[in-house]
Design a protein around this motif. Structure first.
Motif, PDB file in Angstrom:
ATOM      1  N   ALA A   1      -3.358 -19.349 -29.972  1.00 61.89           N
ATOM      2  CA  ALA A   1      -2.581 -18.398 -30.766  1.00 61.89           C
ATOM      3  C   ALA A   1      -1.182 -18.237 -30.190  1.00 61.89           C
ATOM      4  O   ALA A   1      -0.186 -18.197 -30.924  1.00 61.89           O
ATOM      5  CB  ALA A   1      -3.294 -17.046 -30.819  1.00 61.89           C
ATOM      6  N   ALA A   2      -1.100 -18.177 -28.842  1.00 65.62           N
ATOM      7  CA  ALA A   2       0.205 -18.024 -28.201  1.00 65.62           C
ATOM      8  C   ALA A   2       1.075 -19.247 -28.460  1.00 65.62           C
ATOM      9  O   ALA A   2       2.255 -19.133 -28.814  1.00 65.62           O
ATOM     10  CB  ALA A   2       0.021 -17.806 -26.696  1.00 65.62           C
TER      11      ALA A   2
ATOM     12  N   THR B   1       4.423 -21.128 -23.224  1.00 61.44           N
ATOM     13  CA  THR B   1       3.014 -20.737 -23.288  1.00 61.44           C
ATOM     14  C   THR B   1       2.427 -20.631 -21.879  1.00 61.44           C
ATOM     15  O   THR B   1       1.682 -19.689 -21.572  1.00 61.44           O
ATOM     16  CB  THR B   1       2.210 -21.766 -24.111  1.00 61.44           C
ATOM     17  OG1 THR B   1       2.864 -21.960 -25.356  1.00 61.44           O
ATOM     18  CG2 THR B   1       0.791 -21.286 -24.350  1.00 61.44           C
ATOM     19  N   ALA B   2       2.781 -21.587 -21.009  1.00 59.37           N
ATOM     20  CA  ALA B   2       2.256 -21.560 -19.644  1.00 59.37           C
ATOM     21  C   ALA B   2       2.728 -20.309 -18.903  1.00 59.37           C
ATOM     22  O   ALA B   2       1.944 -19.643 -18.223  1.00 59.37           O
ATOM     23  CB  ALA B   2       2.704 -22.826 -18.899  1.00 59.37           C
ATOM     24  N   ILE B   3       4.012 -19.971 -19.073  1.00 61.11           N
ATOM     25  CA  ILE B   3       4.527 -18.760 -18.413  1.00 61.11           C
ATOM     26  C   ILE B   3       3.824 -17.528 -18.963  1.00 61.11           C
ATOM     27  O   ILE B   3       3.425 -16.627 -18.217  1.00 61.11           O
ATOM     28  CB  ILE B   3       6.059 -18.659 -18.606  1.00 61.11           C
ATOM     29  CG1 ILE B   3       6.754 -19.781 -17.840  1.00 61.11           C
ATOM     30  CG2 ILE B   3       6.572 -17.299 -18.147  1.00 61.11           C
ATOM     31  CD1 ILE B   3       8.231 -19.892 -18.136  1.00 61.11           C
TER      32      ILE B   3
ATOM     33  N   ALA C   1       0.981 -29.550 -18.842  1.00 62.14           N
ATOM     34  CA  ALA C   1       1.502 -29.963 -20.141  1.00 62.14           C
ATOM     35  C   ALA C   1       2.922 -29.457 -20.303  1.00 62.14           C
ATOM     36  O   ALA C   1       3.799 -30.166 -20.773  1.00 62.14           O
ATOM     37  CB  ALA C   1       0.604 -29.429 -21.252  1.00 62.14           C
ATOM     38  N   GLY C   2       3.133 -28.217 -19.883  1.00 65.66           N
ATOM     39  CA  GLY C   2       4.458 -27.627 -20.031  1.00 65.66           C
ATOM     40  C   GLY C   2       5.489 -28.326 -19.164  1.00 65.66           C
ATOM     41  O   GLY C   2       6.565 -28.681 -19.626  1.00 65.66           O
TER      42      GLY C   2
ATOM     43  N   TRP D   1      -8.118 -24.928 -16.992  1.00 67.70           N
ATOM     44  CA  TRP D   1      -7.428 -24.475 -18.199  1.00 67.70           C
ATOM     45  C   TRP D   1      -5.978 -24.111 -17.875  1.00 67.70           C
ATOM     46  O   TRP D   1      -5.039 -24.562 -18.527  1.00 67.70           O
ATOM     47  CB  TRP D   1      -8.225 -23.293 -18.745  1.00 67.70           C
ATOM     48  CG  TRP D   1      -7.549 -22.447 -19.758  1.00 67.70           C
ATOM     49  CD1 TRP D   1      -7.049 -22.842 -20.958  1.00 67.70           C
ATOM     50  CD2 TRP D   1      -7.340 -21.041 -19.675  1.00 67.70           C
ATOM     51  NE1 TRP D   1      -6.542 -21.770 -21.616  1.00 67.70           N
ATOM     52  CE2 TRP D   1      -6.707 -20.654 -20.867  1.00 67.70           C
ATOM     53  CE3 TRP D   1      -7.642 -20.077 -18.714  1.00 67.70           C
ATOM     54  CZ2 TRP D   1      -6.359 -19.341 -21.103  1.00 67.70           C
ATOM     55  CZ3 TRP D   1      -7.304 -18.775 -18.958  1.00 67.70           C
ATOM     56  CH2 TRP D   1      -6.673 -18.411 -20.139  1.00 67.70           C
ATOM     57  N   ILE D   2      -5.794 -23.339 -16.790  1.00 68.66           N
ATOM     58  CA  ILE D   2      -4.430 -22.940 -16.429  1.00 68.66           C
ATOM     59  C   ILE D   2      -3.620 -24.159 -16.001  1.00 68.66           C
ATOM     60  O   ILE D   2      -2.491 -24.367 -16.441  1.00 68.66           O
ATOM     61  CB  ILE D   2      -4.460 -21.889 -15.295  1.00 68.66           C
ATOM     62  CG1 ILE D   2      -5.083 -20.596 -15.829  1.00 68.66           C
ATOM     63  CG2 ILE D   2      -3.071 -21.646 -14.733  1.00 68.66           C
ATOM     64  CD1 ILE D   2      -5.223 -19.511 -14.801  1.00 68.66           C
ATOM     65  N   VAL D   3      -4.237 -25.009 -15.179  1.00 66.96           N
ATOM     66  CA  VAL D   3      -3.519 -26.188 -14.694  1.00 66.96           C
ATOM     67  C   VAL D   3      -3.128 -27.092 -15.860  1.00 66.96           C
ATOM     68  O   VAL D   3      -2.011 -27.603 -15.927  1.00 66.96           O
ATOM     69  CB  VAL D   3      -4.391 -26.966 -13.675  1.00 66.96           C
ATOM     70  CG1 VAL D   3      -3.790 -28.330 -13.381  1.00 66.96           C
ATOM     71  CG2 VAL D   3      -4.512 -26.163 -12.390  1.00 66.96           C
ATOM     72  N   ALA D   4      -4.062 -27.238 -16.808  1.00 67.61           N
ATOM     73  CA  ALA D   4      -3.787 -28.148 -17.932  1.00 67.61           C
ATOM     74  C   ALA D   4      -2.567 -27.682 -18.711  1.00 67.61           C
ATOM     75  O   ALA D   4      -1.668 -28.466 -19.013  1.00 67.61           O
ATOM     76  CB  ALA D   4      -5.005 -28.210 -18.855  1.00 67.61           C
TER      77      ALA D   4
END
Lengths: 233, 295
Positions: free
Chosen positions: A162-163, A37-39, B18-19, B11-14
């Motif tokens: 959603a992703a 999801t992060a990617i 997490a990942g 938001w992006i950092v979180a």
């Protein structure tokens, strides 16, 4: 119906007993799906913004492609990634097939179109005058863009959820590129499928319930952030 | 405006944190496994095998012992025998543990495979609902197939080019029947799933005995025909060579195949399932004459 109850009991037992195998599966599920999801966010956010805000030929076709990608069957993505990662395939030298990395690649490919399409929709629903105002107030492009993201944060968070939902729940690609190897690439969905084919229904349901719990936990965290100041007090 | 920037960054950092943050907590096994598989020089081999060896739990018992004794990690791909052989042909698997003798012999004759050795056998059983609408109980397998076709009773086929599917097609042709029509249903899935479908539809199906025994308690299917010499289910291990592809780990394939036919492993196979089901699920056969099996 007994099997549903047994599944519930099994799920509680698995979580409380500290069964190492189950925790490995849970940790891998979170690691793979959250990384993917992060990617997808890293790739999809800029692309979605470009599709939403820039003006160039083929923009609508790109958007339609992303919208189509939202409905792409995971098993098809899995098949493409498998063929690419085969020893005889173009990326075979990396030896990535049947590893968590391969699963992350496949799931990121599944989630990226979702992010692009929903980011584009989120940014486009912001009143166009907002950007004009920002510029009139003397904001440079970066700050104006950041303000736009802030303005669109509710649908952006919805897109993220959603992703994540798309990847944490899929089984086709995870099975195909991961191979469901115990201790290495077994995630909750593939574990549930294997337990089912072995006739261990309550175990399968237990895995399913744990999956729901995890998805709920992640979405609850995201929702709490999303809803901060969303409703005027 | 500043708030917008902050929220966007947070938001992006979180999500990123997490990942990545869960990666270390995934623990030693998976972390080291991904490192191991990233480097092809590691001792890791791909075993393509049938759903029956996985669904029955045999591999769960054998493979950890093999890994402990030899240092080879085994990546198991459990598919039908047809697909397993195809993976071998393409050099995508190093060793095959399969049960489709005719297809295997043709495949070995192509020349990309190395040694093919007898490992074990059990047998196929014809299963059906207790009511037995086609009346096949106790008949020979060929008669039973004929009766099922004449009665147009529901028959659930694997339909996936697995060893079991190949055996089933052989039985139909022995019975002189070309199955088709709404009574003949093909799942395209593994043995466990197919047993499930046959049970729910109160249909007949062909299964290997091991998978049936491990799932018998949750199925409403009974053994109706068994014991024909033609119902033997024979497993061989096939080593692949670099003729199939430059990245084949022939050394791992040989280590695995040698281990499968070693006396200690054969004893493990013979004991598997005895405690739980009162009978062994497989009969070890290494070194025996295949023509004399089942006598």
């Amino acid at each position: 119906m007994d099997v549903l109850f047994d599944g519930f009991v099994d799920a509680v037992e698995l979580l409380l007993s500290g069964d190492e195998d189950s925790w490995t599966i849970i940790a891998l599920t979170l690691r793979v799906s959250l990384t993917a999801t992060a990617i997808a966010l890293l790739v999809g956010l800029p692309l979605g913004a470009i599709v939403a805000l820039a003006r160039f030929p083929g923009r609508r076709v790109l958007l339609a492609a992303a919208n189509t990608g939202m409905g792409m069957p995971p098993v098809v993505v899995g098949l493409f990634v498998t063929v690419l990662l085969w020893r005889s395939g173009p990326l075979g030298g990396l030896g990535l097939l049947y590893t968590p990395t391969a699963m992350i690649v496949a799931q990121a490919a599944i989630a990226t179109p979702v992010v692009i399409a929903l980011v584009a929709a989120a940014l486009q629903q912001v009143d166009p005058d907002f950007r004009v105002q920002m510029q009139a107030l003397g904001a440079n492009r970066v700050r104006a863009f950041a303000a736009l993201l802030g303005e669109a944060r509710l649908p952006l968070f919805a897109g993220t959820m959603a992703a994540f939902g798309a990847v944490v729940s899929e089984v086709g690609a995870a099975q195909m590129v991961g191979g469901n190897l115990v201790g290495q690439t077994r995630v909750l969905t593939t574990a549930a499928v294997l337990a089912t084919s072995r006739g261990q229904f309550s175990l399968a349901i237990a895995f399913g319930l744990i999956l729901l719990l995890i998805a709920f936990g992640v979405n609850l965290s995201l929702t709490l952030v999303q809803q901060q100041r969303a409703v005027p007090r | 405006m500043r708030r917008g920037i902050l929220i966007g960054i947070a938001w992006i950092v979180a999500v990123l944190l997490a990942g990545c943050g869960t990666a270390p907590s995934a623990g030693g096994p998976s972390a080291s496994a991904s490192a191991a598989s990233a480097a092809p020089a590691e001792k890791s081999l791909i075993l393509a095998t049938t759903t029956s060896t996985q669904d029955s739990g045999l591999l769960d018992e054998l493979l950890p012992v093999f890994t402990r004794e030899s240092g080879w990690q085994v990546k198991t791909v459990a598919v039908g025998s047809g697909q397993a052989i195809e993976l071998g042909r393409r050099g995508e698997a190093d060793a095959l543990l399969v049960h489709s003798p005719e297809a295997e012999e043709k495949f070995v004759a192509e020349g990309s495979a190395g040694a093919r050795r007898l490992v074990m056998h059990n047998d196929f059983v014809l299963l059906g609902p207790k009511a037995d609408p086609a009346g096949v109980r106790g008949t020979s397998s060929a008669d039973a197939m004929k009766k099922i076709a004449n009665a147009e009773a529901v028959f659930v086929s694997r339909g996936d080019e697995s060893g079991t599917h190949a055996k089933e097609k052989g039985l139909w042709s022995q019975a002189g029947v070309t199955p088709g029509g709404s009574w003949y249903q093909s799942t395209g899935q593994g043995m466990g799933a197919t047993l499930r479908v046959a049970g729910e539809k109160a249909g007949y199906t062909l299964s290997d005995r091991a998978t049936y025994l491990t799932q018998r308690d949750s199925l409403e299917l009974e053994v109706l025909s068994e014991g024909d010499p033609g119902l033997l289910n024979v497993y061989h291990v096939i080593e692949m060579t670099q003729k199939a592809g430059g990245r084949v780990r022939a050394d791992g394939a040989k280590a695995f195949a040698d281990w499968m036919v070693a006396p200690a492993t054969q004893r493990l196979i013979g004991e598997f399932g005895r405690a739980k089901f009162g009978q062994p699920l497989f009969t070890p056969d290494a070194g025996k004459d295949e023509a004399k099996l089942g006598e």
